[in-house]
Design an enzyme around this catalytic site. Structure first.
Site, mmCIF file in Angstrom:
data_model
loop_
_atom_site.group_PDB
_atom_site.id
_atom_site.type_symbol
_atom_site.label_atom_id
_atom_site.label_comp_id
_atom_site.label_asym_id
_atom_site.label_seq_id
_atom_site.Cartn_x
_atom_site.Cartn_y
_atom_site.Cartn_z
ATOM 1 N N CYS A 151 -24.988 0.827 -13.561
ATOM 2 C CA CYS A 151 -25.107 -0.617 -13.731
ATOM 3 C C CYS A 151 -26.187 -1.194 -12.812
ATOM 4 O O CYS A 151 -27.363 -0.942 -13.052
ATOM 5 C CB CYS A 151 -23.744 -1.287 -13.575
ATOM 6 S SG CYS A 151 -23.678 -2.820 -14.508
ATOM 7 N N ILE A 207 0.414 4.754 -8.147
ATOM 8 C CA ILE A 207 0.427 6.218 -8.320
ATOM 9 C C ILE A 207 1.799 6.656 -8.830
ATOM 10 O O ILE A 207 1.903 7.547 -9.696
ATOM 11 C CB ILE A 207 0.114 6.929 -6.971
ATOM 12 C CG1 ILE A 207 -1.215 6.437 -6.388
ATOM 13 C CG2 ILE A 207 0.133 8.439 -7.128
ATOM 14 C CD1 ILE A 207 -2.429 6.802 -7.177
ATOM 15 N N THR A 262 16.032 4.374 8.354
ATOM 16 C CA THR A 262 16.345 3.916 6.991
ATOM 17 C C THR A 262 16.597 2.412 6.904
ATOM 18 O O THR A 262 16.700 1.874 5.809
ATOM 19 C CB THR A 262 17.603 4.632 6.447
ATOM 20 O OG1 THR A 262 18.719 4.256 7.259
ATOM 21 C CG2 THR A 262 17.436 6.132 6.449
ATOM 22 N N SER A 312 0.811 -1.235 0.000
ATOM 23 C CA SER A 312 0.000 0.000 0.000
ATOM 24 C C SER A 312 0.836 1.273 0.000
ATOM 25 O O SER A 312 0.435 2.287 0.572
ATOM 26 C CB SER A 312 -0.962 0.049 1.198
ATOM 27 O OG SER A 312 -1.779 -1.071 1.203
ATOM 28 N N ARG A 342 -24.345 -8.962 -16.532
ATOM 29 C CA ARG A 342 -24.935 -10.143 -17.142
ATOM 30 C C ARG A 342 -26.389 -9.881 -17.541
ATOM 31 O O ARG A 342 -26.882 -10.416 -18.505
ATOM 32 C CB ARG A 342 -24.907 -11.253 -16.084
ATOM 33 C CG ARG A 342 -24.659 -12.613 -16.614
ATOM 34 C CD ARG A 342 -24.278 -13.571 -15.481
ATOM 35 N NE ARG A 342 -22.851 -13.779 -15.402
ATOM 36 C CZ ARG A 342 -22.108 -13.591 -14.318
ATOM 37 N NH1 ARG A 342 -22.658 -13.153 -13.200
ATOM 38 N NH2 ARG A 342 -20.828 -13.825 -14.342
ATOM 39 N N HIS A 350 -20.537 1.570 -17.369
ATOM 40 C CA HIS A 350 -19.770 2.202 -16.284
ATOM 41 C C HIS A 350 -19.030 3.439 -16.794
ATOM 42 O O HIS A 350 -17.883 3.318 -17.242
ATOM 43 C CB HIS A 350 -18.742 1.210 -15.732
ATOM 44 C CG HIS A 350 -19.333 0.063 -15.003
ATOM 45 N ND1 HIS A 350 -19.418 0.014 -13.632
ATOM 46 C CD2 HIS A 350 -19.878 -1.085 -15.447
ATOM 47 C CE1 HIS A 350 -19.986 -1.126 -13.264
ATOM 48 N NE2 HIS A 350 -20.269 -1.805 -14.352
ATOM 49 N N GLU A 378 -17.672 5.648 -15.155
ATOM 50 C CA GLU A 378 -16.543 5.999 -14.270
ATOM 51 C C GLU A 378 -15.202 5.486 -14.787
ATOM 52 O O GLU A 378 -14.159 6.030 -14.438
ATOM 53 C CB GLU A 378 -16.801 5.484 -12.842
ATOM 54 C CG GLU A 378 -16.697 3.982 -12.629
ATOM 55 C CD GLU A 378 -17.990 3.219 -12.911
ATOM 56 O OE1 GLU A 378 -18.857 3.763 -13.629
ATOM 57 O OE2 GLU A 378 -18.127 2.078 -12.439
HETATM 58 N N1 GLN Z 1 -25.411 -7.686 -11.173
HETATM 59 C C1 GLN Z 1 -25.817 -6.930 -12.296
HETATM 60 C C2 GLN Z 1 -25.669 -7.700 -13.597
HETATM 61 O O1 GLN Z 1 -24.928 -8.654 -13.660
HETATM 62 C C3 GLN Z 1 -25.090 -5.595 -12.366
HETATM 63 C C4 GLN Z 1 -23.606 -5.717 -12.481
HETATM 64 C C5 GLN Z 1 -22.869 -4.447 -12.139
HETATM 65 O O2 GLN Z 1 -23.386 -3.573 -11.463
HETATM 66 N N2 GLN Z 1 -21.637 -4.312 -12.586
HETATM 67 O O3 GLN Z 1 -26.282 -7.372 -14.577
#
Ligand code: GLN
Length: 527
Positions: A377, A19, A185, A14, A457, A502, A504
């Site tokens: 998601c 970074i 050190t 850690s 999925r 996603h 992000e």
């Molecule tokens: N569990 C949900 C799916 O498989 C959403 C997956 C997630 O949020 N990455 O569709």
């Protein structure tokens, strides 16, 4: 003529090797070089896709659909590169390749051993990244770990073979002993000895420390570890990880690396965009609280979402304060109180039943009370289920991941599976999505077609699409090939958007994601 920088860590885990690796990448890019960063994880899992976030933090997904370590997220956010399966290596992948080859008879009757077969496969994986000026190769784990040994042996061989095209950077820790009022050190000396015992002499040392190190301490480390003084830099705790590249540049880390490679050093790059970002970060003082509705109370579990919110805050001149709200504890009776301090909620991704009813309650509260809400998601799926239960009147609505009911508004789409899930059981990686003209998301993105990364999925069940549309939840993002719904929004609401993908994963320091930008802009209105 690709050059290789091997980044190892010692003393404790850690320390932030990810970074430092990302910062080195950034600094070399600023000098006009092309780079990539590869992560080696010494665990036996093929990838972290099946690991519990409590074990490993977030699972990051590359554009080509590889499930990887969250450090790849740092690499992308810092440098803007797009990683692929070639950026992520695990012991599991290495052994699987070697064992598959052995079964296939490729080794022509030879005895298969760690040296040379495993080490050769490691070297091959490292060297396959050869279309850039520099490959920064981060080795997960800590020096001395049994499982890291084959990787160190591979690096030792590569350093020998590549000569001045390879440099070793070792990251260690200098603890401060309060009782003695001293910085120590010795652990660093031991860590370097361990590395030397593996046949690797570090060229550069980065010392992590909570207190500023005097020149005397650096001098001591340099002379005990056979490293030039200018190649011993310190990485003090800083208020933000995004200060690290600038701090490393100030101490000449990039210049020291270039000298080691025998390359011209030249002028110090200005990195204007980065400095502008840091200035915005330092001056953003007004706080906005966002509720992160999820089930993992661990910083790393939703790393990319947290960073995306913070980055979008900085560009909106606000400091985003993230209040984690454990969805398992959300109840109808307490939700008003539980969400009272936040200006908006982000409903997190996830798998499985645990905590979903709390997410649905939070979504209902946000929808009814016009509180900005962003579903990612599983979060989007909860928005869809909540709407079915409380607006469309299907009280038993659910996802078939959780329960088989007559109203599985989120379902496995058999006919689309063949189109989107070639081979695997999950929809992984980037897919394109058409945005409806005139929708909020089309305006936010400013383009009619986008491409975003997926990891799930289950899907929006298109049998219900018309009912949603008629009742005010619009399916404004659709996959052009499979017709799957990728984005829902409620136009009459202040800000209510759910994405099956996603966003992000593709937010970076210099290019924060437009959806996060717009969400934070709305939550910070009237501050
Ligand atoms: N569990 C949900 C799916 O498989 C959403 C997956 C997630 O949020 N990455 O569709």
């Amino acid at each position: 003529m690709t050059r290789y920088i091997f980044v190892t860590g010692g003393v404790v885990s850690s320390l932030g090797k990810g970074i430092i690796s990302a910062s080195i990448g950034k600094l070399l890019q600023a000098r006009g070089y092309t780079i990539t960063i590869q992560k080696i994880d010494p665990y036996i899992n093929i990838d972290p896709g099946t690991l519990n976030p409590y074990e490993h933090g977030e699972c990051y997904v590359t554009v080509d659909g590889t499930e990887t370590d969250l450090d790849l997220g740092h690499y992308e956010r810092f440098t803007g590169i797009r990683t692929t399966q070639a950026n992520s290596v695990t012991t599991g992948k290495i052994y699987k390749t070697v064992i598959d080859k052995e079964r296939h008879g490729d080794y022509l009757g030879k005895t298969i051993q760690v040296v040379p077969h495993i080490t050769d496969e490691i070297k091959h994986r490292i060297m396959q990244n050869n279309d850039v000026d520099f490959v920064i190769q981060e080795i997960g784990g800590t020096i001395g770990d049994i499982e890291a040994a084959p990787f160190l042996e591979a690096i030792r061989q590569l350093k020998w073979e590549l000569g001045n095209r390879a440099v070793s950077v070792h990251l260690t820790y200098i603890p401060y002993l309060k009782a003695a009022d001293e910085l120590k050190t010795k652990p660093t000396q031991h860590s370097v000895k361990e590395l030397q015992a593996a046949g690797i002499q570090p060229d550069v040392l980065v010392l992590r420390t909570e207190k500023h190190l005097s020149d005397g301490v650096r001098q001591k480390v340099a002379s005990f570890c056979n490293v030039d003084l200018e190649c011993v830099v310190q990485s003090e705790d800083l208020p933000s990880i995004y200060e690290v590249p600038v701090n490393m540049q100030r101490q000449g880390l990039d210049a020291a690396l270039l000298r080691k490679f025998g390359l011209p050093v030249g002028e110090i790059p200005k990195m204007e965009g980065w400095h502008r970002f840091l200035e915005l970060q330092r001056t953003a003082t007004k706080e906005v609280h966002v509720g992160l509705v999820g089930k993992y109370d661990l910083q790393d579990a939703y790393k990319s979402i947290r960073e995306s919110l913070i980055l979008a805050g900085i560009y909106n001149h606000v400091k985003v304060k993230i209040d984690f709200i454990n969805s398992e504890n959300i109840t109808k009776e307490k939700v008003t109180e539980q969400l009272s301090g936040v200006a908006g909620i982000l409903v997190c991704p996830g798998f499985g039943q645990r905590g979903i009813e709390g997410k649905i309650i939070a979504v209902e509260y946000a929808r009814v009370n016009n509180l900005p809400a962003f579903g990612v998601c599983l979060g989007m799926q909860m928005m869809v289920i909540e709407f079915a239960r409380n607006v469309l009147g299907y009280k038993d609505a659910n996802s078939s991941e959780m329960a088989d009911t007559p109203h599985n508004v989120i379902d496995m789409m058999e006919e689309q599976k063949t189109i989107t899930n070639l081979g695997g059981t999950m929809r992984l990686g980037a897919y394109s999505c058409n945005l409806r003209e005139g929708s909020r998301v089309a305006e936010i993105y400013g383009t009619p077609q986008i491409s975003e990364r997926h990891r799930h999925r289950y899907e929006f069940n298109n049998l219900y699409k018309d009912e949603y549309e008629k009742n005010g939840m619009k399916c404004v993002g659709v996959n052009p090939e499979s017709d799957l719904v990728e984005i829902v929004e409620i136009p009459s609401h202040r800000w209510f958007v759910g994405t099956q993908f996603h966003p992000e994963y593709s937010s970076t320091v210099l290019h924060p994601h437009p959806l996060f930008m717009s969400f934070i802009k709305e939550t910070s209105k009237g501050l």
